[in-house]
Design an enzyme around this catalytic site. Sequence first.
Site, mmCIF file in Angstrom:
data_model
loop_
_atom_site.group_PDB
_atom_site.id
_atom_site.type_symbol
_atom_site.label_atom_id
_atom_site.label_comp_id
_atom_site.label_asym_id
_atom_site.label_seq_id
_atom_site.Cartn_x
_atom_site.Cartn_y
_atom_site.Cartn_z
ATOM 1 N N CYS A 86 0.809 -1.209 0.000
ATOM 2 C CA CYS A 86 0.000 0.000 0.000
ATOM 3 C C CYS A 86 0.849 1.268 0.000
ATOM 4 O O CYS A 86 0.327 2.368 -0.194
ATOM 5 C CB CYS A 86 -0.926 0.014 1.214
ATOM 6 S SG CYS A 86 -1.810 -1.531 1.467
ATOM 7 N N CYS A 209 -13.162 0.775 8.247
ATOM 8 C CA CYS A 209 -12.367 0.174 7.173
ATOM 9 C C CYS A 209 -12.496 0.993 5.893
ATOM 10 O O CYS A 209 -13.597 1.434 5.544
ATOM 11 C CB CYS A 209 -12.836 -1.250 6.899
ATOM 12 S SG CYS A 209 -12.936 -2.322 8.350
ATOM 13 N N LYS A 331 -10.079 6.357 4.095
ATOM 14 C CA LYS A 331 -11.404 5.946 4.563
ATOM 15 C C LYS A 331 -12.519 6.468 3.672
ATOM 16 O O LYS A 331 -13.479 5.741 3.387
ATOM 17 C CB LYS A 331 -11.616 6.452 6.004
ATOM 18 C CG LYS A 331 -12.996 6.187 6.568
ATOM 19 C CD LYS A 331 -13.277 4.694 6.682
ATOM 20 C CE LYS A 331 -14.742 4.390 6.883
ATOM 21 N NZ LYS A 331 -15.530 4.480 5.672
ATOM 22 N N HIS A 335 -8.891 3.957 -1.553
ATOM 23 C CA HIS A 335 -7.571 3.352 -1.439
ATOM 24 C C HIS A 335 -7.247 2.444 -2.635
ATOM 25 O O HIS A 335 -7.201 1.224 -2.496
ATOM 26 C CB HIS A 335 -7.499 2.568 -0.127
ATOM 27 C CG HIS A 335 -6.155 1.999 0.181
ATOM 28 N ND1 HIS A 335 -4.975 2.519 -0.292
ATOM 29 C CD2 HIS A 335 -5.807 0.921 0.949
ATOM 30 C CE1 HIS A 335 -3.962 1.804 0.163
ATOM 31 N NE2 HIS A 335 -4.444 0.822 0.907
#
Length: 391
Positions: A86, A209, A331, A335
């Site tokens: 990431c 998440c 959030k 992502h």
Amino acid sequence: MRDVYVIGAGQTAFGAFPDRSYRDLFAEAFAAARDSVDHGIDTDEIDEAAVGSLGVGGRQLGLSGPAVTEHVGLHNVPCSRIENACGAGGFAVRQAVQAIKSGLADVALAGGYEVMTDLSGDVTKYWLGVSGETEWERLTGTTFSGVYAQMASAYMQEYDATKEDLSRVAVKNHGNGAKNPKAHLGFECSLEDAVSAPAVADPLNLYHCCPTSDGAAVALLASEDVVSEFTDERVRVAGVGAASERVGLAERDSYTEISASQVAGETAYEQAGIEPDDLDFAEVHDCFAIAELIAYEDLGFCEPGGAARLLREGVTDPDGDLPVNTSGGLKSKGHPIGATGTGQVVEAFDQLTGQAGARQLEDPKYGLTHNVGGSGGASVVHVFENEGVAR
């Protein structure tokens, strides 16, 4: 070594785009970055490129960097694909900075992309899982939400933090994302919504998440020797720090800190000649709500165990002393793994040049971006400084 400046930055919207290809998304982000360069830039003026991508789904794993740079006309420009889970996009920015500082390039591109939403949930979990410790995490069935849930449980046991504090991260970041037209989940949520959401991996629920997203982002950088050819606005890369840590959570000394982020932050601050108190805003890696709390402490915004207090007192709200994730963060903004770190730089560039629209802060001078790979196996931090307009 020479100073490096961000001369332009742009991104696609982050979201679910079943009709878009990774090349198409990258081309849109590249065009947005080019359009943001005040005096314009031609493709033949770019000397080097670094592109971040995990390669979710296995599409074009080999030569995926050149696949997108050639598509936008960067013929014969050396391009490296960066994979640090990431943190791939942030490490691509670092690579571009290094190329300019070393003298190998005067102008460099740092980009990132990911297409994630065209896979089933089970397959996506597999691809995300490869960024954890393969033998003792992924192959034993542990998901990333499960890993971060362990971190959250340990943190809540050790410090004065609650599920409501985790939910405050979601409320703040969704509030910011609602003002960002590029956000994947661009809607507000109440504290009640965030607290009562369905469980994912206790104590984490759905609102704790980030989503899986498609998208791309590109930053263009130039040396101090040529920056005036492209812009009069001076956004300097004041500090860069990076570090690695044990990939598996169980191998580390602590579940409530990420030492790679601590080292990366300290290095970036030292290079920039500033302290955390000098920052005007930060974009931190909030893949899960607990990750934002831990980032506050790792980056020196507060003492260990003090992150919940910052949220409760509104310190990291847009009108607080240190706004965090004005973009909406992972959030709310989304992502798309390879694009996340470069997308953070887009927000920093927009804030420091007064182009953040409804999210714009008042005259920020220093901004920080913080991009983490996996659950902390790698971390990269950049500090950006608004030097004003060259006279």
